[in-house]
Design a protein around this motif. Structure first.
Motif, PDB file in Angstrom:
ATOM      1  N   ALA A 175     -19.820  32.259 -13.580  1.00 49.91           N
ATOM      2  CA  ALA A 175     -19.797  33.724 -13.480  1.00 49.91           C
ATOM      3  C   ALA A 175     -18.516  34.252 -14.099  1.00 49.91           C
ATOM      4  O   ALA A 175     -17.421  33.943 -13.619  1.00 49.91           O
ATOM      5  N   VAL A 176     -18.660  35.054 -15.148  1.00 49.18           N
ATOM      6  CA  VAL A 176     -17.515  35.509 -15.931  1.00 49.18           C
ATOM      7  C   VAL A 176     -17.130  36.945 -15.619  1.00 49.18           C
ATOM      8  O   VAL A 176     -15.954  37.295 -15.589  1.00 49.18           O
ATOM      9  N   ASN A 177     -18.122  37.806 -15.400  1.00 50.53           N
ATOM     10  CA  ASN A 177     -17.856  39.217 -15.111  1.00 50.53           C
ATOM     11  C   ASN A 177     -18.723  39.700 -13.966  1.00 50.53           C
ATOM     12  O   ASN A 177     -19.858  39.220 -13.799  1.00 50.53           O
ATOM     13  N   PHE A 178     -18.173  40.645 -13.209  1.00 47.35           N
ATOM     14  CA  PHE A 178     -18.896  41.186 -12.061  1.00 47.35           C
ATOM     15  C   PHE A 178     -19.022  42.696 -12.149  1.00 47.35           C
ATOM     16  O   PHE A 178     -18.177  43.383 -12.730  1.00 47.35           O
ATOM     17  N   GLY A 179     -20.086  43.206 -11.544  1.00 42.38           N
ATOM     18  CA  GLY A 179     -20.268  44.645 -11.413  1.00 42.38           C
ATOM     19  C   GLY A 179     -20.003  45.046  -9.976  1.00 42.38           C
ATOM     20  O   GLY A 179     -18.958  44.733  -9.409  1.00 42.38           O
ATOM     21  N   GLY A 180     -20.958  45.710  -9.352  1.00 41.29           N
ATOM     22  CA  GLY A 180     -20.768  46.204  -7.993  1.00 41.29           C
ATOM     23  C   GLY A 180     -20.928  45.132  -6.940  1.00 41.29           C
ATOM     24  O   GLY A 180     -21.512  44.073  -7.160  1.00 41.29           O
ATOM     25  N   GLY A 181     -20.382  45.414  -5.766  1.00 45.40           N
ATOM     26  CA  GLY A 181     -20.501  44.506  -4.632  1.00 45.40           C
ATOM     27  C   GLY A 181     -20.201  45.223  -3.344  1.00 45.40           C
ATOM     28  O   GLY A 181     -19.753  46.372  -3.336  1.00 45.40           O
ATOM     29  N   GLN A 182     -20.467  44.564  -2.234  1.00 48.24           N
ATOM     30  CA  GLN A 182     -20.148  45.141  -0.937  1.00 48.24           C
ATOM     31  C   GLN A 182     -19.798  44.034   0.044  1.00 48.24           C
ATOM     32  O   GLN A 182     -20.207  42.881  -0.133  1.00 48.24           O
ATOM     33  N   VAL A 183     -19.019  44.402   1.067  1.00 50.09           N
ATOM     34  CA  VAL A 183     -18.583  43.421   2.044  1.00 50.09           C
ATOM     35  C   VAL A 183     -18.560  44.045   3.426  1.00 50.09           C
ATOM     36  O   VAL A 183     -18.305  45.242   3.584  1.00 50.09           O
ATOM     37  N   ASP A 184     -18.864  43.234   4.437  1.00 52.16           N
ATOM     38  CA  ASP A 184     -18.749  43.633   5.839  1.00 52.16           C
ATOM     39  C   ASP A 184     -17.444  43.046   6.367  1.00 52.16           C
ATOM     40  O   ASP A 184     -17.300  41.821   6.456  1.00 52.16           O
ATOM     41  N   ILE A 185     -16.479  43.914   6.680  1.00 50.36           N
ATOM     42  CA  ILE A 185     -15.148  43.447   7.090  1.00 50.36           C
ATOM     43  C   ILE A 185     -15.216  42.571   8.342  1.00 50.36           C
ATOM     44  O   ILE A 185     -14.524  41.560   8.463  1.00 50.36           O
ATOM     45  N   THR A 186     -16.060  42.949   9.296  1.00 50.29           N
ATOM     46  CA  THR A 186     -16.120  42.240  10.575  1.00 50.29           C
ATOM     47  C   THR A 186     -16.621  40.818  10.419  1.00 50.29           C
ATOM     48  O   THR A 186     -16.068  39.873  10.992  1.00 50.29           O
ATOM     49  N   SER A 187     -17.673  40.647   9.643  1.00 49.91           N
ATOM     50  CA  SER A 187     -18.266  39.319   9.480  1.00 49.91           C
ATOM     51  C   SER A 187     -17.754  38.586   8.247  1.00 49.91           C
ATOM     52  O   SER A 187     -17.825  37.358   8.167  1.00 49.91           O
ATOM     53  N   GLY A 188     -17.263  39.340   7.256  1.00 49.85           N
ATOM     54  CA  GLY A 188     -16.824  38.741   6.007  1.00 49.85           C
ATOM     55  C   GLY A 188     -17.938  38.515   5.013  1.00 49.85           C
ATOM     56  O   GLY A 188     -17.716  38.009   3.912  1.00 49.85           O
ATOM     57  N   LYS A 189     -19.170  38.898   5.357  1.00 49.06           N
ATOM     58  CA  LYS A 189     -20.306  38.678   4.460  1.00 49.06           C
ATOM     59  C   LYS A 189     -20.229  39.616   3.254  1.00 49.06           C
ATOM     60  O   LYS A 189     -19.885  40.781   3.390  1.00 49.06           O
ATOM     61  N   PHE A 190     -20.591  39.091   2.075  1.00 50.49           N
ATOM     62  CA  PHE A 190     -20.519  39.895   0.858  1.00 50.49           C
ATOM     63  C   PHE A 190     -21.718  39.625  -0.038  1.00 50.49           C
ATOM     64  O   PHE A 190     -22.393  38.590   0.072  1.00 50.49           O
ATOM     65  N   THR A 191     -21.987  40.567  -0.928  1.00 54.77           N
ATOM     66  CA  THR A 191     -22.928  40.375  -2.034  1.00 54.77           C
ATOM     67  C   THR A 191     -22.277  40.947  -3.287  1.00 54.77           C
ATOM     68  O   THR A 191     -21.674  42.024  -3.239  1.00 54.77           O
ATOM     69  N   PHE A 192     -22.376  40.218  -4.396  1.00 56.95           N
ATOM     70  CA  PHE A 192     -21.789  40.649  -5.656  1.00 56.95           C
ATOM     71  C   PHE A 192     -22.742  40.370  -6.805  1.00 56.95           C
ATOM     72  O   PHE A 192     -23.326  39.290  -6.877  1.00 56.95           O
ATOM     73  N   SER A 193     -22.873  41.344  -7.697  1.00 58.36           N
ATOM     74  CA  SER A 193     -23.744  41.188  -8.857  1.00 58.36           C
ATOM     75  C   SER A 193     -22.929  40.745 -10.065  1.00 58.36           C
ATOM     76  O   SER A 193     -21.923  41.377 -10.397  1.00 58.36           O
ATOM     77  N   ALA A 194     -23.367  39.685 -10.714  1.00 55.48           N
ATOM     78  CA  ALA A 194     -22.702  39.197 -11.922  1.00 55.48           C
ATOM     79  C   ALA A 194     -23.287  39.908 -13.136  1.00 55.48           C
ATOM     80  O   ALA A 194     -24.502  39.928 -13.329  1.00 55.48           O
ATOM     81  N   THR A 195     -22.421  40.514 -13.954  1.00 55.67           N
ATOM     82  CA  THR A 195     -22.889  41.189 -15.164  1.00 55.67           C
ATOM     83  C   THR A 195     -22.854  40.258 -16.377  1.00 55.67           C
ATOM     84  O   THR A 195     -23.446  40.561 -17.407  1.00 55.67           O
ATOM     85  N   GLU A 196     -22.156  39.144 -16.252  1.00 58.74           N
ATOM     86  CA  GLU A 196     -22.165  38.111 -17.287  1.00 58.74           C
ATOM     87  C   GLU A 196     -22.047  36.755 -16.612  1.00 58.74           C
ATOM     88  O   GLU A 196     -21.072  36.476 -15.918  1.00 58.74           O
ATOM     89  N   ALA A 197     -23.057  35.923 -16.807  1.00 59.99           N
ATOM     90  CA  ALA A 197     -23.062  34.605 -16.172  1.00 59.99           C
ATOM     91  C   ALA A 197     -23.874  33.634 -17.018  1.00 59.99           C
ATOM     92  O   ALA A 197     -24.741  34.043 -17.809  1.00 59.99           O
TER      93      ALA A 197
END
Length: 477
Positions: free
Chosen positions: A383-405
């Motif tokens: 994964a070389v580049n990323f676009g948007g993402g989100q995270v839950d501070i309490t749990s630490g869970k995240f999702t991130f979209s790769a724009t170049e991979a």
């Protein structure tokens, strides 16, 4: 270097306010409180967007104002106005005095002396005529369209701002800062007649327009945006499932910023809502992982001479060799937690109260060559580049979209893929880092961090990393 007369002219001579009377008002308003400050701001900003061969929009704005904050215990009183006058500040003082009853102790110690001034007073906006900026954007558009017949749309934007701040504390001490900021962004859409894809590249920093308007610089930006678009045009659907992921250097550090950095901000840990709460001295990442936040680099997007409470920015080690060493602190949360402020009290403008925020957050380099890391992976994702993402501070869970991979197959980089989403838990991923590259790189100057409705410029960075078994959401069927 910065002229100490700038604050005197902008906030006192120009407005007719008397420095001593304003300081006296602040001192009286915050008497009996634990902390607080008067934040004075003057700012100019502009942006020009060139789209489809013509100027799409052009904006210029000048703003000024103040914010007066009183802090007692965990209670904050805040009043702000776009009017810079002694009467307006006095009215604000009458409002914030209401928090005195919640006082939790004696007046907090003032910030230590300021850093060396990072920026000069030079305002980047008027240094280049508007006509020159438009001609440059038109040249960028023409260059991009001539590069490849598959280019169907080009969008170019140039933005700049110049902010002067002056902070008056209840003991009448004051701190000032000058903050220039510019950014150039190029977005390109390509089509082969069957499908359309896009690519983009941005760069910037706390400098003047200078380098960004030179052909060598903007041509490099166009070339990179076009490269990404053409890579995406040949991409295949990304596979899904758990796999080894290699994260590229530089901008992929945005994952570190979101999945780990926010969880290390003082307010979340004081309120015990972070997954890192009460874990100082514990292992929270793999050996070799060292993460720092440093607001003292000249010209970097997240760098400041002082934060928005008047505390000098610093280099704060958050994680050292995998061990949690500290949090990012503003003055209020540091006082309530019994620690020292780290110079991370930031606000979007005079209309917003400060809170703990990152500056430039990055992971230090290791000892592995990037080629060695990639060759060590039999099957995985690069994964070389990323676009948007989100995270839950309490749990630490995240999702991130790769724009170049890209797929990694038998230790070699394979075809580009689209639709790859990384899904995981920040602390868990930090413990799955098995190889750290020797190629630490900071992002090109494009980061903006959002928190509680406030946006501030930030920097991110990291070396190439090998991470074991991250869940990848793909589009392949």
């Amino acid at each position: 270097m910065s002229d100490p007369r700038t604050a005197e002219i902008l906030f006192f001579e120009k407005t007719g306010m008397d420095r001593r009377k304003v300081a006296s008002t602040v001192e009286d308003a915050l008497k009996g409180c634990d902390d607080g400050e008067l934040f004075l701001e003057y700012a100019q900003s502009e942006s020009v967007t060139f789209d489809d061969g013509r100027v799409r929009s052009a904006n210029f704005d000048t703003g000024q104002g103040f914010g007066l904050r009183a802090v007692s215990g965990e209670t904050t009183g805040y009043a702000h106005s776009t009017t810079l006058s002694e009467d307006a500040i006095k009215r604000a003082a009458a409002t914030v005095k209401a928090v005195r009853s919640g006082r939790g102790g004696t007046l907090a110690e003032p910030p230590r002396g300021t850093n060396t001034q990072l920026y000069t007073d030079a305002n980047p906006l008027p240094l280049v005529p508007f006509e020159t900026k438009v001609k440059t954007l038109a040249a960028i558009d023409a260059y991009a369209r001539k590069k490849d017949p598959r280019v169907k749309q080009v969008s170019v934007s140039l933005a700049g701002s110049w902010q002067a701040v002056h902070i008056v504390r209840p003991d009448r001490r004051a701190a000032s800062d000058i903050r220039p900021l510019v950014r150039l962004n190029v977005a390109i859409v390509v089509s082969d007649g069957v499908r359309m894809e896009s690519g983009s590249y941005g760069s910037g920093g706390r400098v003047t327009y200078g380098e960004f308007l030179k052909p060598k610089s903007w041509k490099a930006a166009v070339d990179e945006a076009l490269r990404q678009a053409l890579v995406n045009l040949e991409s295949i659907d990304a596979p899904g499932g758990e796999m080894t992921v290699v994260l590229g250097p530089g901008w992929p550090g945005v994952l570190l910023h979101e999945a780990v950095g926010h969880g290390l901000e003082g307010d979340f840990n004081r309120k015990k809502t972070s997954t890192f709460t009460d874990r100082i001295g514990e292992r929270v990442a793999a050996k070799g992982v060292t993460v720092v936040d440093d607001g003292t680099f000249a010209d970097r997007r997240g760098s400041l001479t002082v934060d928005d409470e008047g505390t000098p920015t610093s280099r704060t080690v958050l994680i050292e060799d995998g061990i949690l060493r500290g949090y990012l602190q503003d003055r209020m949360n540091a006082r309530l937690m019994g620690v020292t402020p780290t110079g991370n009290g930031r606000r979007q403008s005079h209309a917003h109260h400060p809170m703990p925020r990152m500056t430039n957050t990055f992971m230090l380099a290791g000892d592995k060559a990037p080629e060695e890391i990639i060759s060590s992976v039999k099957k995985g994702l690069y994964a070389v580049n990323f676009g948007g993402g989100q995270v839950d501070i309490t749990s630490g869970k995240f999702t991130f979209s790769a724009t170049e991979a890209y797929l990694i197959e038998n230790g070699k980089i394979g075809p580009a893929v689209k639709g790859a989403t990384l899904i995981g838990n920040g602390p868990d991923v930090m413990n799955k880092i098995s190889m750290i590259g020797n190629d630490l790189k900071l992002d090109p100057g494009i980061g903006t961090c959002g928190k509680e409705g406030q946006g501030v410029p930030v920097g991110v960075g990291q070396p190439t990393l090998r991470v074991e078994q991250i869940t990848v959401g793909g589009t392949a069927v």
